[in-house]
Scaffold this motif. Structure first.
Motif, PDB file in Angstrom:
ATOM      1  N   ALA A   1       0.818  -1.212   0.000  1.00  0.00           N
ATOM      2  CA  ALA A   1       0.000   0.000   0.000  1.00  0.00           C
ATOM      3  C   ALA A   1       0.849   1.258   0.000  1.00  0.00           C
ATOM      4  CB  ALA A   1      -0.901  -0.007   1.240  1.00  0.00           C
TER       5      ALA A   1
ATOM      6  N   ASN B   1       8.309   5.844  -3.090  1.00  0.00           N
ATOM      7  CA  ASN B   1       7.205   5.180  -2.386  1.00  0.00           C
ATOM      8  C   ASN B   1       6.464   4.213  -3.308  1.00  0.00           C
ATOM      9  OD1 ASN B   1       7.345   6.249   0.255  1.00  0.00           O
ATOM     10  ND2 ASN B   1       6.523   8.188  -0.462  1.00  0.00           N
TER      11      ASN B   1
ATOM     12  N   SER C   1       8.434   1.210  -3.729  1.00  0.00           N
ATOM     13  CA  SER C   1       8.384   0.337  -2.547  1.00  0.00           C
ATOM     14  C   SER C   1       7.144  -0.552  -2.551  1.00  0.00           C
ATOM     15  CB  SER C   1       8.457   1.157  -1.261  1.00  0.00           C
ATOM     16  OG  SER C   1       7.222   1.770  -0.987  1.00  0.00           O
TER      17      SER C   1
ATOM     18  N   ALA D   1      16.396   2.142   1.545  1.00  0.00           N
ATOM     19  CA  ALA D   1      14.972   2.203   1.908  1.00  0.00           C
ATOM     20  C   ALA D   1      14.219   1.019   1.298  1.00  0.00           C
ATOM     21  CB  ALA D   1      14.365   3.518   1.432  1.00  0.00           C
TER      22      ALA D   1
ATOM     23  N   PHE E   1       4.269   5.829   8.376  1.00  0.00           N
ATOM     24  CA  PHE E   1       3.437   5.360   7.266  1.00  0.00           C
ATOM     25  C   PHE E   1       4.225   4.426   6.351  1.00  0.00           C
ATOM     26  CE2 PHE E   1      -0.541   7.801   7.268  1.00  0.00           C
ATOM     27  CZ  PHE E   1      -0.274   8.715   8.270  1.00  0.00           C
ATOM     28  N   PHE E   2       5.535   4.677   6.253  1.00  0.00           N
ATOM     29  CA  PHE E   2       6.378   3.884   5.342  1.00  0.00           C
ATOM     30  C   PHE E   2       6.553   2.453   5.860  1.00  0.00           C
ATOM     31  CE2 PHE E   2      10.555   2.624   3.513  1.00  0.00           C
ATOM     32  CZ  PHE E   2      10.252   2.805   2.177  1.00  0.00           C
TER      33      PHE E   2
ATOM     34  N   GLU F   1      -1.208   8.107   1.682  1.00  0.00           N
ATOM     35  CA  GLU F   1      -0.766   9.506   1.700  1.00  0.00           C
ATOM     36  C   GLU F   1       0.631   9.583   1.063  1.00  0.00           C
ATOM     37  OE1 GLU F   1      -1.388  11.181   5.610  1.00  0.00           O
ATOM     38  OE2 GLU F   1      -3.550  11.009   5.394  1.00  0.00           O
ATOM     39  N   THR F   2       1.486  10.469   1.554  1.00  0.00           N
ATOM     40  CA  THR F   2       2.863  10.504   1.027  1.00  0.00           C
ATOM     41  C   THR F   2       3.806  10.218   2.186  1.00  0.00           C
ATOM     42  OG1 THR F   2       2.172  12.153  -0.574  1.00  0.00           O
ATOM     43  CG2 THR F   2       4.530  11.881  -0.290  1.00  0.00           C
ATOM     44  N   PRO F   3       4.133   8.949   2.404  1.00  0.00           N
ATOM     45  CA  PRO F   3       4.986   8.640   3.557  1.00  0.00           C
ATOM     46  C   PRO F   3       6.373   9.262   3.406  1.00  0.00           C
ATOM     47  CG  PRO F   3       4.138   6.640   2.524  1.00  0.00           C
ATOM     48  CD  PRO F   3       3.868   7.767   1.597  1.00  0.00           C
ATOM     49  N   GLU F   4       6.965   9.608   4.532  1.00  0.00           N
ATOM     50  CA  GLU F   4       8.344  10.084   4.506  1.00  0.00           C
ATOM     51  C   GLU F   4       9.264   8.884   4.705  1.00  0.00           C
ATOM     52  OE1 GLU F   4       9.929  12.999   3.994  1.00  0.00           O
ATOM     53  OE2 GLU F   4       8.019  13.887   3.419  1.00  0.00           O
ATOM     54  N   ILE F   5      10.369   8.920   4.018  1.00  0.00           N
ATOM     55  CA  ILE F   5      11.356   7.854   4.160  1.00  0.00           C
ATOM     56  C   ILE F   5      12.477   8.425   5.021  1.00  0.00           C
ATOM     57  CG2 ILE F   5      12.904   6.327   2.868  1.00  0.00           C
ATOM     58  CD1 ILE F   5      10.919   6.971   0.452  1.00  0.00           C
ATOM     59  N   TYR F   6      13.088   7.580   5.862  1.00  0.00           N
ATOM     60  CA  TYR F   6      14.161   8.079   6.731  1.00  0.00           C
ATOM     61  C   TYR F   6      15.185   8.830   5.878  1.00  0.00           C
ATOM     62  CZ  TYR F   6      12.080   4.992  10.151  1.00  0.00           C
ATOM     63  OH  TYR F   6      11.188   4.396  10.989  1.00  0.00           O
TER      64      TYR F   6
ATOM     65  N   ASN G   1       6.781  12.918  11.629  1.00  0.00           N
ATOM     66  CA  ASN G   1       7.504  12.979  10.352  1.00  0.00           C
ATOM     67  C   ASN G   1       6.878  12.096   9.276  1.00  0.00           C
ATOM     68  OD1 ASN G   1       9.301  14.519  11.840  1.00  0.00           O
ATOM     69  ND2 ASN G   1      10.562  12.747  12.349  1.00  0.00           N
ATOM     70  N   LYS G   2       5.865  11.337   9.654  1.00  0.00           N
ATOM     71  CA  LYS G   2       5.171  10.426   8.726  1.00  0.00           C
ATOM     72  C   LYS G   2       6.048   9.276   8.254  1.00  0.00           C
ATOM     73  CE  LYS G   2       1.254  12.721   6.763  1.00  0.00           C
ATOM     74  NZ  LYS G   2       0.550  12.962   5.527  1.00  0.00           N
ATOM     75  N   THR G   3       7.170   9.030   8.934  1.00  0.00           N
ATOM     76  CA  THR G   3       7.986   7.873   8.557  1.00  0.00           C
ATOM     77  C   THR G   3       7.263   6.582   8.945  1.00  0.00           C
ATOM     78  OG1 THR G   3       9.179   8.289  10.614  1.00  0.00           O
ATOM     79  CG2 THR G   3      10.294   8.932   8.598  1.00  0.00           C
TER      80      THR G   3
ATOM     81  N   ARG H   1       3.201  -1.973   6.217  1.00  0.00           N
ATOM     82  CA  ARG H   1       3.736  -3.243   5.669  1.00  0.00           C
ATOM     83  C   ARG H   1       3.278  -4.409   6.555  1.00  0.00           C
ATOM     84  NH1 ARG H   1       5.838  -0.766   1.103  1.00  0.00           N
ATOM     85  NH2 ARG H   1       6.678   1.213   1.786  1.00  0.00           N
TER      86      ARG H   1
END
Lengths: 314, 291
Positions: free
Chosen positions: A82, A146, A149, A98, B109-110, A85-90, B105-107, B114
């Protein structure tokens, strides 16, 4: 029996006195793309978040391949990915890292990880950025990562929440192409959007929602036939100027309702009969040897359907 | 044709999602990668090194008897005074926004969308914070021991080993508590600020007020238990309750009571803090919604 099934049973989500989702019943199955349409705040993202266990329903069930997401998230999402929204990646991670994280969490064997990451990165056209830190990327670039991913692990079910959000027009077109190519690989794609042309271009079926209630669900053609009050239309472009006699020739094609001149080399054709008619008209135009160089159906009917349905709930 | 079918099988093969424990360590691995590249790890390492170098310089130049009278006073003075400060800074740096940051930070959600249990995310992140903090602590201790060897040779008192074990348990408790607070908030700034206020000011203040003014043992305050890390270097171990009188004038005397946590009491309270705050933090994170 279809393997790819998403099912919402009496799904309800309340925030205090506000009902974000009200007894949603929806059963999607097979290999296709289903557009989830509705205005802002209609309940689209809420539904997708419940299906990924990011939020929990007040009542009802969200099932993926028959498994309740709230009871057994790991199993339910094992063949589903899934983008919500727009997830942030570290920010300190590179694209490769990532995606490796996602690949490892999904259990992709080490021997396949590298090639699969390179494959999905190529699909979103980010190969040149594979070993760059995500922290400095624009919103659009992050959204591409994203999307990449979600392709890791080759899941059969993909949930996309406004996937073209934050992308420039070229990026939006590329994402639409990616979704179209995914459809060909036996996948069930459930994609929320408020862009009607996007849904018309990409999706086979459409579910419309407003104020947390499902208003309509079915094949795009069927829904527009049922709820739209206007005819289908398409724009045809020609390599040479067209005159009145050619207009009359086009008007005589079966199911054509009217032909309206846009400029010296293009006309808007209104017709009835849906996709079959559209196919027939296109073939007829090509056969008439008028120098046809473009034929683009417009999303007027879907827009009309949308406006009719949404208006009715106000 | 046969080739194509084989390819299809390869591409569409069902890959099993790893077990929750495996996923937990995957989170730990990538979280550590984040820490080692982060400024906060570097800053904490520099703070630890600065404390070490200041003490090295002061002891080398002034040769204070409070440090150099015995190996026990040397390690007690060096480790006992500084290690709890480094542990608390670790909790603030690594634990303060560890969970709240995932929301702000919405991390989150990433990762959380899962096929992974939230407990694997929480514990994986906790272990990464613990390992990163331990690394800082061990670098600090390595320089301490190098100095100790310079002044006293290889005669290292067993109390140093005890102090290190107590420090590890204290670190677990403090990090568990910081994670719990972090899971209460969705704002990184709030959770970091509250962790700083609690550990650097509020707990110490409450501890002093409760013991000296109210006259009850502040056993329920986590920083109180840190006393065993310092006191282990005092032989014999300080009494549990110390009554003292101070003459402040010809006719005025102040009676004060000081409490020192016993070793068993300190260890039980640290373990209790760790277990309870971890369970509460996990529960909150499991229930929290990504809105």
């Amino acid at each position: 029996m279809d393997d790819n099934v998403i099912e919402a049973i009496n799904l309800t989500k309340k925030y205090g006195s506000f009902t974000a989702l009200s007894n949603l019943n929806l059963n999607l199955s097979g290999s296709k793309c289903v557009g989830f349409l509705g205005p802002n705040g209609a309940g689209k993202t809420t539904t997708l978040k419940i299906f990924t266990d990011l939020i929990r329903p007040t009542s009802g069930q969200a099932l993926i391949n028959g498994i309740d997401v709230q009871r057994n998230k790991k199993k339910a999402l094992s063949d589903c990915s899934a983008l919500i929204e727009t997830p942030e990646i570290y920010p300190s991670m590179t694209v490769r890292e990532a995606l490796s994280l996602v690949a490892e969490l999904r259990g992709i064997p080490r021997s396949e990880r590298g090639s699969q990451i390179e494959e999905v990165v190529a699909e979103v056209k980010m190969t040149d950025w594979l070993d760059k830190n995500v922290g400095k990327f624009s919103k659009g670039m992050k959204q591409r990562v994203n999307i990449a991913s979600t392709l890791i692990g080759n899941p059969s079910i993909i949930l996309l929440d406004e996937p073209t959000s934050g992308l420039d027009p070229r990026g939006m077109a590329e994402v639409r192409d990616i979704v179209k190519s995914l459809k060909k690989k036996d996948r069930l794609i459930f994609m929320s959007s408020h862009l009607l042309n996007e849904v018309a271009d990409v999706c086979d079926e459409v579910a419309m929602i407003d104020h947390g209630k499902l208003l309509a669900y079915g094949p795009l053609e069927e829904i527009t036939d049922k709820f739209s009050t206007v005819d289908d239309s398409a724009e045809a472009q020609f390599s040479k100027p067209i005159d009145e006699s050619i207009n009359r020739q086009i008007s005589r094609i079966n199911n054509v309702v009217s032909v309206e001149r846009i400029d010296s080399r293009s006309v808007r054709i209104k017709y009835t009969g849906g996709l079959q008619s559209q196919e027939y008209i296109l073939a007829s135009l090509a056969g008439m040897q008028l120098g046809l160089i473009g034929f683009k159906s417009s999303s007027t009917r879907l827009e009309d359907t949308y406006l009719n349905l949404i208006k009715e709930t106000l | 044709m046969i080739e194509m079918e084989t390819m299809n099988v390869d591409v569409n093969q069902q890959i099993g999602t790893p077990g929750s424990l495996d996923q937990l360590f995957i989170i730990t691995k990538y979280e550590l990668l984040n820490y080692f590249r982060s400024r906060r790890f570097l800053i904490l390492l520099i703070i630890g090194l600065i404390i070490d170098f200041i003490l090295t310089g002061i002891i080398g130049y002034y040769r204070p008897q409070s440090f150099l009278s015995s190996n026990l006073s040397f390690y007690g003075g060096w480790v006992g005074q500084s290690i709890t400060f480094i542990i608390i800074l670790s909790a603030i740096f690594f634990g303060g926004d560890s969970i709240s940051g995932e929301f702000q930070n919405k991390t989150g959600f990433f990762i959380a969308s899962r096929p992974i249990r939230r407990s694997s995310i929480y514990i994986g992140k906790w272990i990464a914070s613990f390992v990163a903090s331990l690394l800082i602590m061990f670098i600090f201790l390595a320089i301490t021991i190098a100095n100790g060897i310079y002044y006293f040779g290889y005669s290292i008192p067993y109390q140093l080993g005890d102090a290190i074990l107590f420090s590890i348990l204290y670190l677990a408790a403090v990090l568990g508590f910081a994670f719990f607070f972090s899971s209460l908030f969705k704002s990184s700034a709030y959770s970091i600020l509250i962790t700083i206020i609690l550990f650097l000011f509020a707990f110490t203040l409450m501890q002093d007020l409760i013991s000296s003014l109210v006259g009850i043992e502040p056993w329920f305050i986590i920083t109180y238990t840190a006393g065993i890390i310092t006191n282990i270097f005092t032989v014999p171990f300080p009494a549990h309750i110390v009554h003292s009188t101070t003459q402040i004038g010809p006719k005025r005397t102040i009676f004060t009571t000081t409490y020192n946590a016993t070793i068993s009491e300190g260890l039980i309270i640290m373990a209790g803090y760790f277990i309870i705050s971890t369970i509460l933090g996990l529960f909150i994170f499991e229930k929290r919604e990504f809105n």
